[in-house]
Scaffold this active site. Structure first.
Site, PDB file in Angstrom:
ATOM      1  N   ASP A 287      85.373  43.864 100.295  1.00  0.00           N
ATOM      2  CA  ASP A 287      85.253  42.416 100.057  1.00  0.00           C
ATOM      3  C   ASP A 287      84.230  41.807 101.018  1.00  0.00           C
ATOM      4  O   ASP A 287      83.386  41.002 100.608  1.00  0.00           O
ATOM      5  CB  ASP A 287      86.638  41.774 100.231  1.00  0.00           C
TER       6      ASP A 287
ATOM      7  N   LYS B 238      80.449  40.148 100.386  1.00  0.00           N
ATOM      8  CA  LYS B 238      80.066  38.814 100.879  1.00  0.00           C
ATOM      9  C   LYS B 238      78.764  38.860 101.667  1.00  0.00           C
ATOM     10  O   LYS B 238      77.897  38.002 101.479  1.00  0.00           O
ATOM     11  CB  LYS B 238      81.196  38.230 101.723  1.00  0.00           C
TER      12      LYS B 238
HETATM   13  N1  LIG Z   1      90.428  38.139  99.974  1.00  0.00           N
HETATM   14  C1  LIG Z   1      89.392  37.284 100.414  1.00  0.00           C
HETATM   15  C2  LIG Z   1      89.494  35.980  99.723  1.00  0.00           C
HETATM   16  C3  LIG Z   1      88.249  35.251  99.780  1.00  0.00           C
HETATM   17  O1  LIG Z   1      87.215  35.653  99.301  1.00  0.00           O
HETATM   18  C4  LIG Z   1      89.529  37.044 101.881  1.00  0.00           C
HETATM   19  O2  LIG Z   1      90.530  37.447 102.434  1.00  0.00           O
HETATM   20  O3  LIG Z   1      88.620  36.479 102.474  1.00  0.00           O
END
Ligand SMILES: N[C@@H](CC=O)C(=O)O
Ligand SMILES: NC(=O)C1=CN([C@@H]2O[C@H](COP(=O)(O)OP(=O)(O)OC[C@H]3O[C@@H](n4cnc5c(N)ncnc54)[C@H](OP(=O)(O)O)[C@@H]3O)[C@@H](O)[C@H]2O)C=CC1
Ligand code: NA
Length: 822
Positions: free
Chosen positions: A679, A683
């Protein structure tokens, strides 16, 4: 003197006739003089034609239909007339119906329904309704007398659409009204020749009768009572926000009627127009409403465009070729050839290059038009001076109409903006030099969308409706729905923004409603009766519904959803999404979506991809746009990992903290996407692209902190069980950090075009040391922010803040849409 005309629906049932009675009772008290023209009861004229056609084809079935016709009228009498009077009135009705029967018997024997017999047959519709209404009004104590229009309106013998002898007719009407000063109930539509043969006045005949009588008596106004609230700004079946106009001119009324508004039929206005008699269109079933006044006076209005009208399904014929340039007489030959074949031309356009002439006809005349032109220009076609004639079908005409358009600049700007931003292609444009009507040809499939977009642009520029397709109503989508529910009326009242959720889907069900789902219901209730969910169908339906100002709100984390983004944007539908997958695939895909959105003039917004509701992406875009150079990005980009490492202490189980993060709504649907660094990698990849670096997913170095068994677990539940087994390993890490007065932080960084994410230890001097909850912190070092980076900090995950970020982007699209008209 006032002339009132009640159409077929206004006298179509016992209840309707009673309503007419109430209106007239009110009027007779106030109005010293008036006359009332009535149509046949709704459906009766068609029944008479049908019964005649059956009889002429020697079909005994006509008798049954005749019985239905009888029954319709008898029942109306029974419902309207008091018992003691019923047999008298029924006898009168029966006498007329006997005449119908005899006439039909003759038609049956002769096997022929001549235009003359058909006119006579049709006349019974008005004669029966006028008789019944007269009897009913007399019973109700209103002093009325029936006038059979055949006694006063004289025509030639062109049966079906007879021409009026105005000299005789005006005289006869005046005499009839001099002879009786009470209230006449007059049969519409019918007239007679000098030889007392019954004729009819053609389409819109009862309006014509009212108009002729009004003109003869120099009436103060002619009121056309129908079943709508006057002339509307657009067809209310297509445009739910259409409203009725207070006042329009004859010319506007004619233009509007020509293009589909069926309230009045222009030729019937002629006698009234010549005498400058105003018309008022009123609703029988809403009599207190003022309706629309149609007169010769143009009035200052807040709307330069009075109405939007359309013709569905036309064919567009183009004739082109170099041999047309500078050659006089081409258009005269062209349109002469069409006229000889009785082809009606609806719209014509020619560019000043004279290279082509294009015109619209009804589709059933297109082939004939092509044939006529090819015959006329056979020589020019053979010698290639004119190319072959080309026909485009499945097109429609949309017209904006208004007298004040000519003095108002920017009308066509609004017209083309409204169409353009909704991805509606304009095939041809025509504007008369009177500037009373600007017509554009568009694809038939875009007609509804075009009407709505134009209506919004010209009439509702102070209120914009945004149509939302919600894909995914889990934690974020569901919270967004809750937030919207609470804000709907505030947004509508204070910000002129109407949010219409027109579709909703999860993995199981999907529902659609172009008028807007009732989101006061829960998502569970809304989806309960939905169809089985299918993403391909969902996208197909979006395209079919073809609504203006549409936005797809993708609150899934689905790979299948992002596959459709390109075609969604190409369909002029904006996208707002917290789903990071589309922006973190290949660079080429990322770029393609940006480009597609730009090319189609729609929005693709994804601020919540990084830092949830925190403004991260848009400030970065602003830095970039304003010419700053991004040198370095460093940050804690995971709310989940931030929460975990802000909460995790020696003595606390790591897997329990992960469970808490999940329960608080910080994690991805599968928390491993947070813990394995994916994740965060997505980003930093997205930020790097926004900063101008062409990085691919493989360019981001990711340090994973999860043991193999956790990664391989089949489900989220199994993963959490495996994680329980790894608690000691994490306990060891946190003890070591604590002993050194250090904290564990999962940090992403981009420097040059090198991106990394991984777990680091930081001490109290590090700006990332002091964080709490789900805080994200992002530091941008740029040419302008070199000594001291630009830092954004705050909660970076969670349902409320993320949904609010998505909501804010929906509102920003709505605001943009509103600002287009200002
Ligand atoms: N799972 C993500 C949610 C946001 O994008 C996080 O914990 O940051
Ligand atoms: N939690 C946070 O703080 C943040 C989350 N996000 C992003 O928000 C998105 C949503 O997260 P969240 O709400 O927690 O996820 P949920 O799992 O709670 O909800 C996902 C929703 O999408 C539906 N869905 C999934 N796949 C499909 C599909 N193929 N067709 C139709 N519907 C589908 C699910 O249906 P069903 O209910 O039937 O399974 C569910 O309604 C994710 O992309 C996440 O990365 C972004 C920023 C912050
Ligand atoms: Na954000």
């Amino acid at each position: 003197m006032k002339i009132l005309k009640f159409g077929g629906t206004s006298v179509g049932s016992c209840a309707a006739i009673k309503q007419v009675g109430c209106i007239l009772k009110d009027y007779v008290e106030k109005e010293p003089a008036m006359a009332v023209v009535v149509s046949a009861m709704r459906g009766v004229t068609n029944m008479l034609i049908q019964v005649g056609t059956l009889a002429a084809s020697n079909d005994e079935g006509y008798k049954e239909l005749l019985r239905d016709l009888e029954e319709t009228h008898f029942q109306t009498v029974r419902d309207l007339i008091r018992v003691q009077e019923q047999s008298r009135v029924i006898a009168k009705v029966k006498m007329l119906l006997n005449e119908v029967e005899e006439l039909l018997h003759g038609v049956f024997l002769l096997k022929e329904l001549s235009p003359r017999s058909l006119d006579l047959l049709q006349s019974f519709g008005e004669r029966l309704s006028a008789l019944i209404i007269t009897q009913y009004l007399q019973q109700e104590g209103i002093d009325v007398k029936m006038l059979d229009a055949r006694e006063v309106i004289r025509t030639d013998a062109s049966f079906g659409s007879a021409k009026i002898d105005f000299e005789y007719t005006n005289q006869a009407i005046t005499e009839a009204f001099n002879a009786y000063k009470g209230l006449y109930i007059i049969t519409g539509f019918i007239a007679s020749t000098a030889k007392c043969e019954t004729t009819t006045l053609g389409r819109g005949g009862s309006d014509y009768t009212a108009s002729v009588i009004g003109a003869a008596l120099n009436a103060e106004v002619i009121e056309i009572w129908t079943d709508v609230d006057g002339v509307m700004t657009a067809d209310p079946k297509e445009v739910k926000t259409a409203f009725s106009l207070d006042i329009i001119t004859y010319e506007e009324a004619m233009e509007l009627s020509h293009f589909g508004a069926k309230v009045i039929y222009p030729p019937t206005l002629q006698p009234a127009l010549k005498r400058d008699i105003p018309l008022r269109i009123k609703n029988t079933f809403h009599p207190e409403f003022n309706g629309t006044l149609v007169s010769s006076k143009s009035q200052e209005s807040q709307y330069p465009v009075k109405g939007i009208s359309s013709i569905k399904d036309i064919a567009f014929v183009s004739v082109s070729g170099s041999g047309m340039i500078g050659v006089p007489g081409v258009s005269s030959r062209l349109f002469g050839a069409l006229a000889r074949k009785q082809i009606n031309v609806i719209l014509i356009t020619q560019a000043s290059s004279e290279h082509s002439i294009c015109f619209a006809v009804m589709p059933e005349q297109a082939a004939l038009a092509k044939e006529a032109i090819e015959e006329e220009f056979a020589y020019e076609i053979a010698s290639e001076k004119i190319n072959r004639v080309h026909i485009d079908e499945h097109l429609a005409i949309v017209a904006i109409i208004g007298e004040n358009m000519k003095s108002t600049p920017g009308i066509s700007g609004t017209l083309f903006t409204a169409l353009g931003v909704n991805g509606i292609n304009v095939v041809a444009i025509a504007q008369g030099s009177s500037e009373l009507n600007v017509s554009v040809v568009v694809a038939q499939k875009d007609l509804g969308k075009a009407l709505n977009a134009l209506h919004e642009g010209f009439f509702l520029s102070d209120k914009v409706t945004v149509n939302l397709y919600m894909l995914g109503v889990g934690l974020i989508g569901g919270t967004l729905l809750d937030q919207m529910r609470k804000q709907l009326s505030y947004l509508e009242q204070e910000h002129a923004l109407k949010l219409n959720v027109v579709a909703m889907a999860n993995t199981k069900k999907m529902v659609f409603d172009a008028n807007g789902l009732d989101i006061s219901q829960t998502k569970v209730d809304l989806l309960e009766d939905g169809a089985l969910s299918d993403l391909n169908h969902f996208v197909e339906r979006m395209k079919e519904m073809n609504l203006p100002n549409s936005v797809l709100v993708d609150c899934t984390s689905s790979e299948e959803a992002i596959v459709h983004y390109e075609e969604v944007l190409q369909s002029s539908i904006s996208i707002v999404t917290p789903n990071k997958l589309a922006n973190s695939g290949s660079y080429a895909d990322y770029q393609k979506l940006q480009k597609t959105a730009r090319e189609h003039g729609v929005h693709f917004l994804y601020e919540t991809n990084v830092g949830a509701g925190l403004p991260v992406i848009s400030p970065l875009q602003d830095l970039k746009k304003s010419g700053d150079r991004i040198l370095k990005i460093e940050g804690i980009l995971s709310g989940t990992l931030s929460y975990i490492f802000n909460t995790f202490r020696p003595g606390v189980k790591f897997s329990e903290v992960v469970r808490e993060a999940k329960a608080k709504g910080y994690t991805e649907p599968d928390p491993r996407d947070d813990l394995n660094g994916m994740d965060v990698a997505r980003k930093i990849l997205i930020l790097s692209r926004e900063a101008g670096f062409e990085l691919e997913p493989a360019d981001v170095q990711v340090e994973n902190i999860l043991p193999e068994a956790c990664i391989n677990a089949a489900t989220v539940e199994e993963f959490l069980v495996e994680l329980d087994k790894a608690n000691d390993q994490f306990e060891q890490m946190i003890i070591e950090a604590h002993e050194q007065r250090q904290a564990l932080r999962f940090i992403a960084s981009l420097e040059g075009n090198k991106a990394t994410v991984g777990l680091r230890v930081v001490d109290t001097s590090h700006p990332f040391y002091f964080l709490s909850g789900s805080d994200n912190i992002i530091a941008f070092t740029t040419d302008r922010y070199k000594e001291c980076p630009l830092v954004i900090k705050g909660p970076g995950a969670g349902a409320e803040v993320t949904a609010a970020g998505v909501f804010a982007e929906i509102i920003s699209i709505g605001k943009y849409m509103t600002s287009r008209w200002r």
